[in-house]
Design a protein around this motif. Structure first.
Motif, PDB file in Angstrom:
ATOM      1  N   GLY A 150       7.217  -3.778  -7.214  1.00 25.32           N
ATOM      2  CA  GLY A 150       6.652  -3.005  -8.702  1.00 25.32           C
ATOM      3  C   GLY A 150       6.166  -3.661  -9.596  1.00 25.32           C
ATOM      4  O   GLY A 150       5.310  -3.256 -10.469  1.00 25.32           O
ATOM      5  N   GLU A 151       6.968  -4.757  -9.734  1.00 24.10           N
ATOM      6  CA  GLU A 151       7.124  -5.792 -10.566  1.00 24.10           C
ATOM      7  C   GLU A 151       5.631  -6.376 -10.478  1.00 24.10           C
ATOM      8  O   GLU A 151       4.844  -6.674 -11.241  1.00 24.10           O
ATOM      9  CB  GLU A 151       8.140  -7.220 -10.987  1.00 24.10           C
ATOM     10  CG  GLU A 151       8.236  -7.718 -11.689  1.00 24.10           C
ATOM     11  CD  GLU A 151       8.896  -9.168 -11.349  1.00 24.10           C
ATOM     12  OE1 GLU A 151       8.774  -9.875 -12.169  1.00 24.10           O
ATOM     13  OE2 GLU A 151      10.181  -9.033 -11.370  1.00 24.10           O
ATOM     14  N   ILE A 152       5.357  -6.413  -9.405  1.00 22.86           N
ATOM     15  CA  ILE A 152       3.179  -7.512  -9.263  1.00 22.86           C
ATOM     16  C   ILE A 152       3.082  -6.686  -9.319  1.00 22.86           C
ATOM     17  O   ILE A 152       1.372  -6.859  -9.983  1.00 22.86           O
ATOM     18  CB  ILE A 152       3.691  -7.347  -7.683  1.00 22.86           C
ATOM     19  CG1 ILE A 152       4.919  -9.412  -7.351  1.00 22.86           C
ATOM     20  CG2 ILE A 152       2.788  -7.948  -6.973  1.00 22.86           C
ATOM     21  CD1 ILE A 152       4.722  -9.133  -5.259  1.00 22.86           C
ATOM     22  N   VAL A 153       3.079  -4.840  -8.948  1.00 24.11           N
ATOM     23  CA  VAL A 153       2.040  -3.936  -9.448  1.00 24.11           C
ATOM     24  C   VAL A 153       1.377  -3.839 -10.679  1.00 24.11           C
ATOM     25  O   VAL A 153       0.654  -3.706 -11.609  1.00 24.11           O
ATOM     26  CB  VAL A 153       2.680  -2.909  -9.100  1.00 24.11           C
ATOM     27  CG1 VAL A 153       1.553  -1.599  -9.210  1.00 24.11           C
ATOM     28  CG2 VAL A 153       2.233  -2.499  -7.551  1.00 24.11           C
ATOM     29  N   ARG A 154       2.507  -3.953 -11.274  1.00 23.34           N
ATOM     30  CA  ARG A 154       2.145  -4.784 -13.349  1.00 23.34           C
ATOM     31  C   ARG A 154       2.490  -5.182 -13.495  1.00 23.34           C
ATOM     32  O   ARG A 154       1.523  -5.027 -14.960  1.00 23.34           O
ATOM     33  CB  ARG A 154       4.662  -3.686 -13.417  1.00 23.34           C
ATOM     34  CG  ARG A 154       4.804  -2.784 -13.174  1.00 23.34           C
ATOM     35  CD  ARG A 154       6.025  -2.520 -14.656  1.00 23.34           C
ATOM     36  NE  ARG A 154       7.650  -3.560 -14.218  1.00 23.34           N
ATOM     37  CZ  ARG A 154       8.149  -3.362 -12.911  1.00 23.34           C
ATOM     38  NH1 ARG A 154       8.330  -1.742 -12.090  1.00 23.34           N
ATOM     39  NH2 ARG A 154       9.344  -3.710 -12.312  1.00 23.34           N
ATOM     40  N   LEU A 155       2.014  -6.407 -12.731  1.00 21.17           N
ATOM     41  CA  LEU A 155       1.857  -7.522 -13.526  1.00 21.17           C
ATOM     42  C   LEU A 155       0.103  -7.731 -13.213  1.00 21.17           C
ATOM     43  O   LEU A 155      -0.390  -9.101 -14.435  1.00 21.17           O
ATOM     44  CB  LEU A 155       2.834  -9.030 -12.735  1.00 21.17           C
ATOM     45  CG  LEU A 155       2.212 -10.574 -12.983  1.00 21.17           C
ATOM     46  CD1 LEU A 155       2.649 -10.848 -14.732  1.00 21.17           C
ATOM     47  CD2 LEU A 155       2.706 -11.234 -12.135  1.00 21.17           C
ATOM     48  N   LEU A 156      -0.381  -6.658 -12.422  1.00 17.64           N
ATOM     49  CA  LEU A 156      -2.067  -6.597 -12.147  1.00 17.64           C
ATOM     50  C   LEU A 156      -2.370  -6.884 -13.434  1.00 17.64           C
ATOM     51  O   LEU A 156      -3.671  -7.879 -13.765  1.00 17.64           O
ATOM     52  CB  LEU A 156      -2.125  -6.411 -11.091  1.00 17.64           C
ATOM     53  CG  LEU A 156      -2.154  -7.234  -9.819  1.00 17.64           C
ATOM     54  CD1 LEU A 156      -2.356  -6.524  -8.323  1.00 17.64           C
ATOM     55  CD2 LEU A 156      -2.520  -8.254  -9.136  1.00 17.64           C
ATOM     56  N   PRO A 157      -2.596  -5.398 -13.749  1.00 23.56           N
ATOM     57  CA  PRO A 157      -3.519  -5.282 -15.242  1.00 23.56           C
ATOM     58  C   PRO A 157      -2.608  -6.893 -15.921  1.00 23.56           C
ATOM     59  O   PRO A 157      -4.157  -6.769 -17.054  1.00 23.56           O
ATOM     60  CB  PRO A 157      -3.102  -3.836 -15.674  1.00 23.56           C
ATOM     61  CG  PRO A 157      -2.306  -3.482 -14.135  1.00 23.56           C
ATOM     62  CD  PRO A 157      -1.756  -4.422 -13.673  1.00 23.56           C
ATOM     63  N   GLU A 158      -1.593  -6.961 -16.163  1.00 22.29           N
ATOM     64  CA  GLU A 158      -1.897  -8.079 -17.391  1.00 22.29           C
ATOM     65  C   GLU A 158      -1.875  -9.432 -16.957  1.00 22.29           C
ATOM     66  O   GLU A 158      -2.862 -10.206 -17.741  1.00 22.29           O
ATOM     67  CB  GLU A 158      -0.536  -8.167 -17.714  1.00 22.29           C
ATOM     68  CG  GLU A 158       0.670  -7.368 -17.963  1.00 22.29           C
ATOM     69  CD  GLU A 158       2.163  -7.323 -18.140  1.00 22.29           C
ATOM     70  OE1 GLU A 158       2.753  -8.784 -17.761  1.00 22.29           O
ATOM     71  OE2 GLU A 158       3.096  -7.062 -17.959  1.00 22.29           O
ATOM     72  N   LEU A 159      -2.215  -9.245 -15.505  1.00 22.31           N
ATOM     73  CA  LEU A 159      -2.911 -11.182 -15.387  1.00 22.31           C
ATOM     74  C   LEU A 159      -4.674 -10.731 -15.884  1.00 22.31           C
ATOM     75  O   LEU A 159      -5.430 -11.535 -15.860  1.00 22.31           O
ATOM     76  CB  LEU A 159      -2.856 -11.692 -14.112  1.00 22.31           C
ATOM     77  CG  LEU A 159      -1.542 -11.760 -13.925  1.00 22.31           C
ATOM     78  CD1 LEU A 159      -1.084 -12.161 -12.242  1.00 22.31           C
ATOM     79  CD2 LEU A 159      -1.110 -12.776 -14.325  1.00 22.31           C
ATOM     80  N   LEU A 160      -5.044  -9.077 -15.590  1.00 23.31           N
ATOM     81  CA  LEU A 160      -6.794  -9.343 -15.138  1.00 23.31           C
ATOM     82  C   LEU A 160      -7.574  -8.816 -16.666  1.00 23.31           C
ATOM     83  O   LEU A 160      -8.538  -8.661 -16.662  1.00 23.31           O
ATOM     84  CB  LEU A 160      -7.044  -8.275 -14.096  1.00 23.31           C
ATOM     85  CG  LEU A 160      -6.679  -8.714 -12.928  1.00 23.31           C
ATOM     86  CD1 LEU A 160      -6.898  -7.600 -11.737  1.00 23.31           C
ATOM     87  CD2 LEU A 160      -8.070 -10.183 -12.292  1.00 23.31           C
ATOM     88  N   THR A 161      -6.782  -8.401 -17.711  1.00 20.08           N
ATOM     89  CA  THR A 161      -7.319  -7.601 -18.577  1.00 20.08           C
ATOM     90  C   THR A 161      -7.006  -8.867 -19.828  1.00 20.08           C
ATOM     91  O   THR A 161      -5.971  -9.073 -19.934  1.00 20.08           O
ATOM     92  CB  THR A 161      -6.768  -6.440 -18.630  1.00 20.08           C
ATOM     93  OG1 THR A 161      -5.110  -6.570 -18.706  1.00 20.08           O
ATOM     94  CG2 THR A 161      -7.241  -5.181 -17.899  1.00 20.08           C
ATOM     95  N   PRO A 162      -7.825  -8.594 -20.463  1.00 12.98           N
ATOM     96  CA  PRO A 162      -8.945  -8.404 -20.645  1.00 12.98           C
ATOM     97  C   PRO A 162     -10.502  -9.454 -19.933  1.00 12.98           C
ATOM     98  O   PRO A 162     -11.485  -9.460 -20.542  1.00 12.98           O
ATOM     99  CB  PRO A 162      -9.115  -8.215 -22.658  1.00 12.98           C
ATOM    100  CG  PRO A 162      -8.423  -9.252 -23.178  1.00 12.98           C
ATOM    101  CD  PRO A 162      -7.206  -9.333 -21.884  1.00 12.98           C
ATOM    102  N   ALA A 163      -9.771 -10.429 -20.111  1.00  7.25           N
ATOM    103  CA  ALA A 163     -10.627 -11.462 -19.495  1.00  7.25           C
ATOM    104  C   ALA A 163     -11.456 -11.142 -18.404  1.00  7.25           C
ATOM    105  O   ALA A 163     -13.146 -11.365 -18.270  1.00  7.25           O
ATOM    106  CB  ALA A 163      -9.972 -12.890 -19.343  1.00  7.25           C
TER     107      ALA A 163
END
Length: 578
Positions: free
Chosen positions: A205-218
């Motif tokens: 669940g933490e990995i799923v939440r982390l993916l948007p933080e890593l990819l947006t907005p770049a």
């Protein structure tokens, strides 16, 4: 020396011209200068005859400042005394030397002399033409040489222009290569950092939440992670785009837009009916040849750069592996925790002596280890309490802990003091698992006795709180660790146990810190025990156990299991058979 001529008619002009030509020749004037002078004089005489009147032509021979051998012939043509308005014409030529003297023969005027002068003039003209031809040849040579030089200069300029253009192209290619290298470095750095962040967690669940933080907005304006096995999250979620369904079914990335994406390794599909105006990149999250879910992305601009798409596909692959590892770890952790709880004992209860235990698994790694507690009665009614710790973590340590627990109960049926029981456990572990070791402490409470008998093998010392509130560390010499290749007989120790006393048995995870060692932790435990109220121990031993744990765990990294067993003798009562 001066010569003068009066010119009124054309014959006078011809005579003067012939005389001037002869004199300049006699004085060594060059053919070119003589021809130029005579030609200029002829033009002036023609103008004078046209105007009419009398004109005076004067020739003076004067020395130059360089010496007597260098002379200059000066001509002047001026009107007569009756015409003072016309200007004077002057000319001069250098002469190499003097041939005639002051009494030079006057110019002959016979027809033969004039004819001779005419032929002489033609000779001069021929010589001038010859010199002119030579000069024309020289000029033509130099013109050709200049033309060749110009052609060479033009060719050199063309080569320089070509070299400059090639250099500009090289500079442009170098800038493009540098920019491409910087972009590649940026992508690789991001991929490495993002991979480290994803693999650092074992919570999917933490990995799923982390993916948007890593990819947006770049790299994306919007990120949606669809896990196929997460049925609870799917119940309230909107329908998924068709491209995401195809990506989940085929395991290949899909690009849904009104125009082809041109992305390597990605299939183009029509725009999504759910988001018709927004391009969607749907990348499967796969691991072990199984699709776990789909990463649904919207571009940060109008579309994706092909290199960014390649990087996103690789990141999705790594994210799929991280999610799979986390899910497998969570599954194994749940099994381990279930096994651990099943191995822990339900504490016996009875009048006069009450027990309370706490077991907290480590928060790092697989949450199962070798810490255990147990409490059971011997045939003579004595209550045996034990806290132990098998070295290591994982299922092997848990299985060994279970075997030690069972062996201890079996040995206790035959009776025996705590020291005798630990000695038999030592032999059992040494022969059963030579490469595993354990520590343990056993305390025995006999009915009707106010004496505690205990023994320890490589274990932290018990802590005893007496009814007056003082806390003592039972630090009599313990035995060595169980299972080491050493023959030992572990000794028993005793301590007074008045009513109202509380004994704390624990593992090193409660008191040991990497940067401080174990002694400061034992001191903190004695303080926590001293702060307990006697009334609380009599009425709420479970709450007392929590109040002991709270201050002990505030600075703990929880990298080891924690086990605590409190044994409280009720105030004013004897320890009796349950």
């Amino acid at each position: 020396m001066t010569h003068t001529w009066q010119i009124t008619t054309v014959v006078d002009a011809a005579r003067a011209r012939v005389a001037i030509a002869r004199l300049t020749a006699e004085h060594g004037v060059s053919v070119v200068d003589r021809s130029r002078l005579v030609t200029s004089l002829t033009a002036q005489l023609r103008q004078c005859l046209t105007k009419g009147g009398t004109w005076r032509l004067t020739l003076r021979v004067t020395p130059l400042s360089g010496g007597d051998e260098q002379r200059q012939l000066r001509l002047s043509l001026r009107p007569g005394p009756d015409d003072t308005g016309a200007p004077t014409w002057r000319a001069s030529v250098p002469a190499d030397g003097e041939v005639g003297g002051p009494g030079a023969e006057p110019a002959r005027t016979s027809p033969a002399a004039l004819a001779e002068a005419l032929f002489s003039a033609d000779d001069d003209a021929a010589r001038v033409l010859d010199a002119l031809s030579e000069q024309e040849a020289v000029v033509a040579f130099h013109r050709e040489e200049l033309h060749q030089t110009n052609q060479g200069v033009l060719a050199l300029h063309a080569e320089l222009d070509a070299a400059g253009e090639a250099q500009r192209e090289l500079f442009a290619a170098e800038r493009a290569a540098r920019t491409e290298a910087e972009e590649a470095r940026r992508r690789l750095t991001f991929l490495a950092d993002a991979s480290a962040a994803l693999t650092a967690s074992l919570n999917h669940g933490e990995i799923v939440r982390l993916l948007p933080e890593l990819l947006t907005p770049a790299y994306a304006r919007g990120v949606d992670v669809w896990l196929l096995a997460d049925e609870e999250a799917e119940r309230g979620h909107a329908p998924r785009p068709a491209a995401a369904v195809v990506a989940a079914r085929t395991g290949r990335p899909q690009y849904a837009a009104a125009h082809p994406g041109g992305l390597p390794g990605v299939n183009d599909r029509p725009p999504s009916a759910l988001h018709p105006t927004v391009p969607l990149l749907c990348v499967p999250l796969s691991a072990r040849r199984t699709t776990l879910g789909v990463l649904i992305l919207t571009p940060p601009g109008d579309r994706w750069d092909p290199d960014d798409a390649v990087m996103l596909i690789e990141l999705a692959r790594r994210a799929g592996i991280a999610i799979d590892n986390a899910q497998r770890f969570e599954h194994n952790r749940d099994i381990a925790e279930t096994l651990q709880r099943a191995l822990l004992t339900d504490l016996p209860s009875g009048p006069g002596l009450r027990l309370a235990a706490r077991y907290l698994p480590a928060t790092h790694g697989l949450n199962i280890g070798g810490d255990w507690y147990d409490a059971f009665r011997q045939p003579d009614g004595s209550l045996i309490t034990v806290v132990g710790d098998v070295t290591g973590h994982g299922l092997r340590a848990a299985v060994m802990m279970s075997q030690l627990r069972t062996a201890l109960r079996a040995y206790a049926v035959d009776g025996g003091s705590p020291g005798r029981l630990l000695t038999r456990l030592h032999l059992f572990l040494h022969h059963l698992q030579p490469d595993l070791y354990a520590t343990a402490v056993i305390a025995r409470f006999r009915p009707g006795e106010r004496v505690l008998t205990w023994a320890a093998a490589g274990h932290p010392p018990p802590v005893l709180r007496t009814p007056d509130g003082r806390v003592h560390t039972l630090d009599a010499k313990p035995g060595a660790m169980l299972g080491i290749p050493l023959r030992q007989d572990i000794e028993d120790h005793t301590a007074a146990l008045p009513p109202g006393s509380t004994l704390a048995l624990y593992t090193d995870g409660l008191v040991e810190r990497r940067t401080q060692g174990i002694d400061p932790g034992i001191e903190r435990l004695t303080v926590a025990m001293a702060d307990l109220a006697e009334s609380d121990l009599d009425s709420d031993l479970e709450g007392a156990a929590d109040r002991v744990l709270d201050p002990m765990l505030r600075d703990s990294e929880r990298d080891d299991d924690v086990c605590l067993l409190l044994c409280h003798v009720d105030s004013g009562q004897e320890t009796s058979r349950a």
